[in-house]
Design a protein around this motif. Structure first.
Motif, PDB file in Angstrom:
ATOM      1  N   ALA A 314     -16.351 -13.737 -45.406  1.00 55.77           N
ATOM      2  CA  ALA A 314     -15.655 -12.446 -45.344  1.00 55.77           C
ATOM      3  C   ALA A 314     -15.480 -11.987 -43.897  1.00 55.77           C
ATOM      4  O   ALA A 314     -14.388 -11.575 -43.483  1.00 55.77           O
ATOM      5  N   VAL A 315     -16.557 -12.065 -43.107  1.00 59.69           N
ATOM      6  CA  VAL A 315     -16.477 -11.637 -41.705  1.00 59.69           C
ATOM      7  C   VAL A 315     -15.527 -12.535 -40.922  1.00 59.69           C
ATOM      8  O   VAL A 315     -14.702 -12.045 -40.123  1.00 59.69           O
ATOM      9  N   LEU A 316     -15.628 -13.851 -41.130  1.00 59.45           N
ATOM     10  CA  LEU A 316     -14.721 -14.779 -40.450  1.00 59.45           C
ATOM     11  C   LEU A 316     -13.267 -14.485 -40.806  1.00 59.45           C
ATOM     12  O   LEU A 316     -12.375 -14.513 -39.935  1.00 59.45           O
ATOM     13  N   THR A 317     -13.013 -14.187 -42.093  1.00 59.79           N
ATOM     14  CA  THR A 317     -11.650 -13.881 -42.544  1.00 59.79           C
ATOM     15  C   THR A 317     -11.126 -12.617 -41.878  1.00 59.79           C
ATOM     16  O   THR A 317      -9.971 -12.576 -41.416  1.00 59.79           O
ATOM     17  N   TYR A 337      -1.002 -12.475 -41.418  1.00 61.24           N
ATOM     18  CA  TYR A 337      -2.360 -12.308 -40.879  1.00 61.24           C
ATOM     19  C   TYR A 337      -2.978 -10.998 -41.345  1.00 61.24           C
ATOM     20  O   TYR A 337      -4.197 -10.903 -41.528  1.00 61.24           O
ATOM     21  N   SER A 338      -2.152  -9.985 -41.572  1.00 56.07           N
ATOM     22  CA  SER A 338      -2.645  -8.747 -42.186  1.00 56.07           C
ATOM     23  C   SER A 338      -3.194  -9.041 -43.583  1.00 56.07           C
ATOM     24  O   SER A 338      -4.248  -8.533 -43.975  1.00 56.07           O
ATOM     25  N   SER A 339      -2.491  -9.882 -44.330  1.00 50.08           N
ATOM     26  CA  SER A 339      -2.939 -10.263 -45.673  1.00 50.08           C
ATOM     27  C   SER A 339      -4.265 -11.014 -45.614  1.00 50.08           C
ATOM     28  O   SER A 339      -5.141 -10.812 -46.462  1.00 50.08           O
ATOM     29  N   ILE A 340      -4.422 -11.871 -44.602  1.00 49.51           N
ATOM     30  CA  ILE A 340      -5.681 -12.606 -44.439  1.00 49.51           C
ATOM     31  C   ILE A 340      -6.826 -11.634 -44.176  1.00 49.51           C
ATOM     32  O   ILE A 340      -7.901 -11.721 -44.788  1.00 49.51           O
ATOM     33  N   ALA A 341      -6.611 -10.682 -43.263  1.00 44.12           N
ATOM     34  CA  ALA A 341      -7.654  -9.691 -42.972  1.00 44.12           C
ATOM     35  C   ALA A 341      -8.007  -8.887 -44.219  1.00 44.12           C
ATOM     36  O   ALA A 341      -9.186  -8.610 -44.486  1.00 44.12           O
ATOM     37  N   ASN A 342      -6.995  -8.525 -45.003  1.00 46.16           N
ATOM     38  CA  ASN A 342      -7.262  -7.772 -46.227  1.00 46.16           C
ATOM     39  C   ASN A 342      -8.042  -8.603 -47.245  1.00 46.16           C
ATOM     40  O   ASN A 342      -8.823  -8.048 -48.033  1.00 46.16           O
ATOM     41  N   ALA A 343      -7.847  -9.922 -47.226  1.00 43.36           N
ATOM     42  CA  ALA A 343      -8.668 -10.782 -48.089  1.00 43.36           C
ATOM     43  C   ALA A 343     -10.135 -10.671 -47.690  1.00 43.36           C
ATOM     44  O   ALA A 343     -11.032 -10.691 -48.549  1.00 43.36           O
ATOM     45  N   GLY A 344     -10.402 -10.544 -46.395  1.00 43.17           N
ATOM     46  CA  GLY A 344     -11.774 -10.350 -45.948  1.00 43.17           C
ATOM     47  C   GLY A 344     -12.370  -9.052 -46.455  1.00 43.17           C
ATOM     48  O   GLY A 344     -13.526  -9.008 -46.903  1.00 43.17           O
ATOM     49  N   TYR A 345     -11.587  -7.963 -46.412  1.00 47.17           N
ATOM     50  CA  TYR A 345     -12.080  -6.677 -46.921  1.00 47.17           C
ATOM     51  C   TYR A 345     -12.357  -6.763 -48.425  1.00 47.17           C
ATOM     52  O   TYR A 345     -13.340  -6.204 -48.925  1.00 47.17           O
ATOM     53  N   LEU A 346     -11.485  -7.479 -49.138  1.00 51.74           N
ATOM     54  CA  LEU A 346     -11.674  -7.607 -50.588  1.00 51.74           C
ATOM     55  C   LEU A 346     -12.924  -8.421 -50.918  1.00 51.74           C
ATOM     56  O   LEU A 346     -13.590  -8.158 -51.927  1.00 51.74           O
ATOM     57  N   LEU A 347     -13.255  -9.394 -50.072  1.00 49.89           N
ATOM     58  CA  LEU A 347     -14.477 -10.166 -50.308  1.00 49.89           C
ATOM     59  C   LEU A 347     -15.723  -9.288 -50.197  1.00 49.89           C
ATOM     60  O   LEU A 347     -16.739  -9.560 -50.842  1.00 49.89           O
ATOM     61  N   VAL A 348     -15.641  -8.231 -49.391  1.00 52.12           N
ATOM     62  CA  VAL A 348     -16.748  -7.269 -49.326  1.00 52.12           C
ATOM     63  C   VAL A 348     -16.957  -6.651 -50.712  1.00 52.12           C
ATOM     64  O   VAL A 348     -18.090  -6.473 -51.168  1.00 52.12           O
ATOM     65  N   PHE A 432     -15.825  -0.104 -49.182  1.00 51.18           N
ATOM     66  CA  PHE A 432     -16.942  -0.035 -48.236  1.00 51.18           C
ATOM     67  C   PHE A 432     -18.083   0.837 -48.745  1.00 51.18           C
ATOM     68  O   PHE A 432     -19.255   0.564 -48.455  1.00 51.18           O
ATOM     69  N   GLY A 433     -17.775   1.886 -49.512  1.00 53.33           N
ATOM     70  CA  GLY A 433     -18.829   2.768 -50.040  1.00 53.33           C
ATOM     71  C   GLY A 433     -19.831   2.026 -50.916  1.00 53.33           C
ATOM     72  O   GLY A 433     -21.039   2.052 -50.650  1.00 53.33           O
ATOM     73  N   PRO A 434     -19.381   1.329 -51.966  1.00 51.82           N
ATOM     74  CA  PRO A 434     -20.321   0.564 -52.803  1.00 51.82           C
ATOM     75  C   PRO A 434     -21.041  -0.542 -52.031  1.00 51.82           C
ATOM     76  O   PRO A 434     -22.219  -0.825 -52.294  1.00 51.82           O
ATOM     77  N   ALA A 435     -20.347  -1.185 -51.066  1.00 54.51           N
ATOM     78  CA  ALA A 435     -21.002  -2.231 -50.283  1.00 54.51           C
ATOM     79  C   ALA A 435     -22.156  -1.654 -49.463  1.00 54.51           C
ATOM     80  O   ALA A 435     -23.221  -2.260 -49.351  1.00 54.51           O
ATOM     81  N   LEU A 443     -21.533  -6.035 -43.369  1.00 58.00           N
ATOM     82  CA  LEU A 443     -20.148  -6.310 -43.759  1.00 58.00           C
ATOM     83  C   LEU A 443     -19.258  -5.094 -43.527  1.00 58.00           C
ATOM     84  O   LEU A 443     -18.108  -5.222 -43.092  1.00 58.00           O
ATOM     85  N   VAL A 444     -19.796  -3.900 -43.810  1.00 62.89           N
ATOM     86  CA  VAL A 444     -19.016  -2.676 -43.609  1.00 62.89           C
ATOM     87  C   VAL A 444     -18.729  -2.470 -42.126  1.00 62.89           C
ATOM     88  O   VAL A 444     -17.611  -2.109 -41.740  1.00 62.89           O
ATOM     89  N   ILE A 445     -19.728  -2.711 -41.277  1.00 66.53           N
ATOM     90  CA  ILE A 445     -19.524  -2.567 -39.829  1.00 66.53           C
ATOM     91  C   ILE A 445     -18.446  -3.551 -39.348  1.00 66.53           C
ATOM     92  O   ILE A 445     -17.545  -3.192 -38.583  1.00 66.53           O
ATOM     93  N   ALA A 446     -18.523  -4.793 -39.822  1.00 68.42           N
ATOM     94  CA  ALA A 446     -17.499  -5.782 -39.453  1.00 68.42           C
ATOM     95  C   ALA A 446     -16.124  -5.334 -39.937  1.00 68.42           C
ATOM     96  O   ALA A 446     -15.121  -5.481 -39.221  1.00 68.42           O
ATOM     97  N   GLY A 447     -16.067  -4.768 -41.157  1.00 75.41           N
ATOM     98  CA  GLY A 447     -14.793  -4.299 -41.692  1.00 75.41           C
ATOM     99  C   GLY A 447     -14.202  -3.164 -40.881  1.00 75.41           C
ATOM    100  O   GLY A 447     -12.994  -3.140 -40.583  1.00 75.41           O
ATOM    101  N   VAL A 448     -15.032  -2.216 -40.479  1.00 80.56           N
ATOM    102  CA  VAL A 448     -14.536  -1.077 -39.696  1.00 80.56           C
ATOM    103  C   VAL A 448     -14.050  -1.541 -38.323  1.00 80.56           C
ATOM    104  O   VAL A 448     -12.978  -1.128 -37.846  1.00 80.56           O
TER     105      VAL A 448
END
Length: 517
Positions: A314-317, A337-348, A432-435, A443-448
């Motif tokens: 998820a972080v790598l994505t 690439y925006s879609s790829i980043a969003n895949a990372g957020y969804l993996l969270v 991010f809230g449930p995570a 993971l939330v810090i990486a996402g932000v």
């Protein structure tokens, strides 16, 4: 001789799937028997009516919680919610696919067998009616996606994967213009997709081996058997971990997660833009629906084993999507690439195995689908004499030349960036809230942090559109036809409403966030 016992089948519960596959078969007959000049209207009407009928059945089945077809299909809250999301987004994509006003003849090649860049190819690009075979291909793909999110065993999931992947490989090759780029994209997608499918199938074989030897239960690849095997199987755990890894490769490829993302920018750029939008919205819903079911139902008891690895993915994505988006000079590659980043957020969200985590992930999938389809609808309108003008330098000064559509695209980009009062903000909050509550703060810090990086390329496009002077090469924005205008309006309104008043859809997702096991 023992009597053959057939599995019980609830045809009403399977109706959405049967409707879409039946419409696809009818579409093939339309190609054979309806005169060419009438096919476009017949095929588009048939596809939209099938989607509407399937969506109606999803609504009527909303209270169903059962496993049917010999435990191959699970009809539960997540399956019905994601099927409904796929059908709504597919209807928007069909509106873009059916557009014939923005470009004469539509976005698709008239004769796919014509040699690319030949004189005959250039003649057909100037206005011959596009191929109508795309409609049965799209309806087959939708049917496969509906099975994929409801599959309750790995073999059914594999068959569904192939049912919706094979039409997508063909659709990517059918662009009216830049056909060599389109065919290259389709070939890359097909070759890499074939490898990913092989990994998935090898994973199925290893998991089947792992399920053998459970006391009182025969080996199998249905999710109940796999879940029992995780706790009780005497087989080597190496089989489990290797099987999980291979299954994850196949699913993460479809989700466009790093390091299995390399096909995404080339395919998004080369495919016809309506097909790119269809893949960005519907394929992502299907892929993450399958990921959720596999890791939160079949392998739920092994979460301590896979969560760290999926967390690193998820972080790598997120990093790959955010950092490489900054370097892009083509709007379709930027959105890839925006879609790829969003895949990372969804993996969270996948790694937050709570009811709120599941509902937040499902909400994110639908909200992102509306926004990304609206974005690609705008991309289809920015044109010059050679078709769509996707190089970012061509978008400079677009706000002066077409302030309305530049404003719409600016709003969509702000939603992607997660600005409050847009669906992008509520979606990230819902994940991010449930995570955070599940102890996944890293993971939330990486996402932000990656969201902040990803905001830069979005804002760069906004600055180019509004603060640059239009030049001679600045393209015009075509007047949208009724179908594109409808899709764009639905996407923009949904992006706004889900940002301002997300509660109804969030409540619906929360009510549906429980798997049948």
């Amino acid at each position: 001789m023992s009597e053959l016992k057939l599995p019980s089948i609830d045809y009403a519960a399977l109706a959405p799937i049967l409707i879409m596959l039946g419409a696809a078969l009818l579409g093939v007959l339309v190609e054979a028997f309806v005169p060419r000049h009438r096919r476009h209207l017949v095929q588009l009407s048939l596809a939209l009516l099938a989607v509407l009928a399937a969506l109606t059945m999803v609504v009527l089945n909303s209270d169903d919680r059962l496993i049917t077809a010999g435990s191959a299909i699970a009809v539960d809250g997540p399956a019905l919610f994601l099927q409904g999301g796929i059908l709504v987004l597919a209807a928007m994509a069909l509106l873009l696919i059916g557009e014939r006003v923005v470009e004469r003849g539509g976005a698709f090649v008239a004769h796919a067998a014509v040699t690319a860049e030949s004189p005959e190819d250039r003649r057909q690009a100037e206005g011959a009616d596009g191929a109508t075979e795309v409609y049965p291909l799209v309806t087959f793909a939708i049917g496969g996606m509906l099975i994929f999110v409801a599959a309750n065993d790995l073999l059914t999931m594999f068959i569904a994967l192939e049912v919706f992947s094979l039409p997508l490989y063909l659709l990517c090759a059918l662009a009216r213009r830049r056909r060599l780029l389109s065919q290259e994209a389709a070939l890359k997608y097909f070759m890499l997709g074939a490898y990913a499918s092989a990994f998935f199938l090898f994973g199925v074989a290893l998991i089947y081996g792992f399920t053998s030897g459970i006391p009182g239960r025969s080996a199998g690849v249905d999710f109940a058997t796999i879940n029992a095997a995780v706790n009780e199987s005497p087989a080597s755990r190496v089989l489990l971990f290797a099987g999980m890894a291979l299954l994850a490769i196949g699913l993460l490829f479809k989700a466009a997660a790093a390091p299995f993302h390399v096909w995404t920018p080339d395919v998004y750029q080369g495919a016809p833009t309506p097909v790119t939008g269809f893949m960005a919205a519907c394929t992502k819903v299907a892929a993450f629906g399958a990921l959720l079911r596999v890791f939160q139902v079949a392998f739920a008891s092994a979460s301590w084993d896979f969560a760290p690895v999926l967390g690193v993915v998820a972080v790598l994505t997120m990093l790959v999507g955010a950092v490489l988006a900054v370097t892009q000079t083509d709007i379709k590659r930027l959105l890839a690439y925006s879609s790829i980043a969003n895949a990372g957020y969804l993996l969270v969200g996948v790694l937050a195995p709570s009811k709120d985590g599941l509902s937040g992930t499902m909400f994110y999938l639908v909200a992102y689908g509306f926004s990304v389809l609206a974005a690609f609808a705008v991309v289809t309108l920015v044109r010059d004499g050679d078709g769509e003008a996707t190089h970012l330098s061509r978008w400079a000064g677009l706000g002066r030349r077409s302030p309305f559509f530049a404003s719409v695209f600016t709003f969509i980009l702000l939603a992607f960036a997660g600005i409050p009062l847009t669906s992008g903000f509520t979606s990230k909050f819902a994940i991010f809230g449930p995570a955070l509550a599940e102890g996944r703060a890293w993971l939330v810090i990486a996402g932000v942090l990656t969201s902040m990086v990803l905001a830069f390329p979005y804002l760069r496009v906004v600055v180019m559109m509004w603060l640059s002077e239009p030049g001679e090469s600045t393209p015009t924005v075509a007047v949208p036809g009724g179908l594109t205008a409808a899709a764009l309006m639905i996407g923009v309104v949904a992006t706004l409403v889900l940002g301002v008043a997300p509660a109804p859809l969030l409540d619906l997702a929360t009510g549906a966030a429980e798997f049948v096991r």
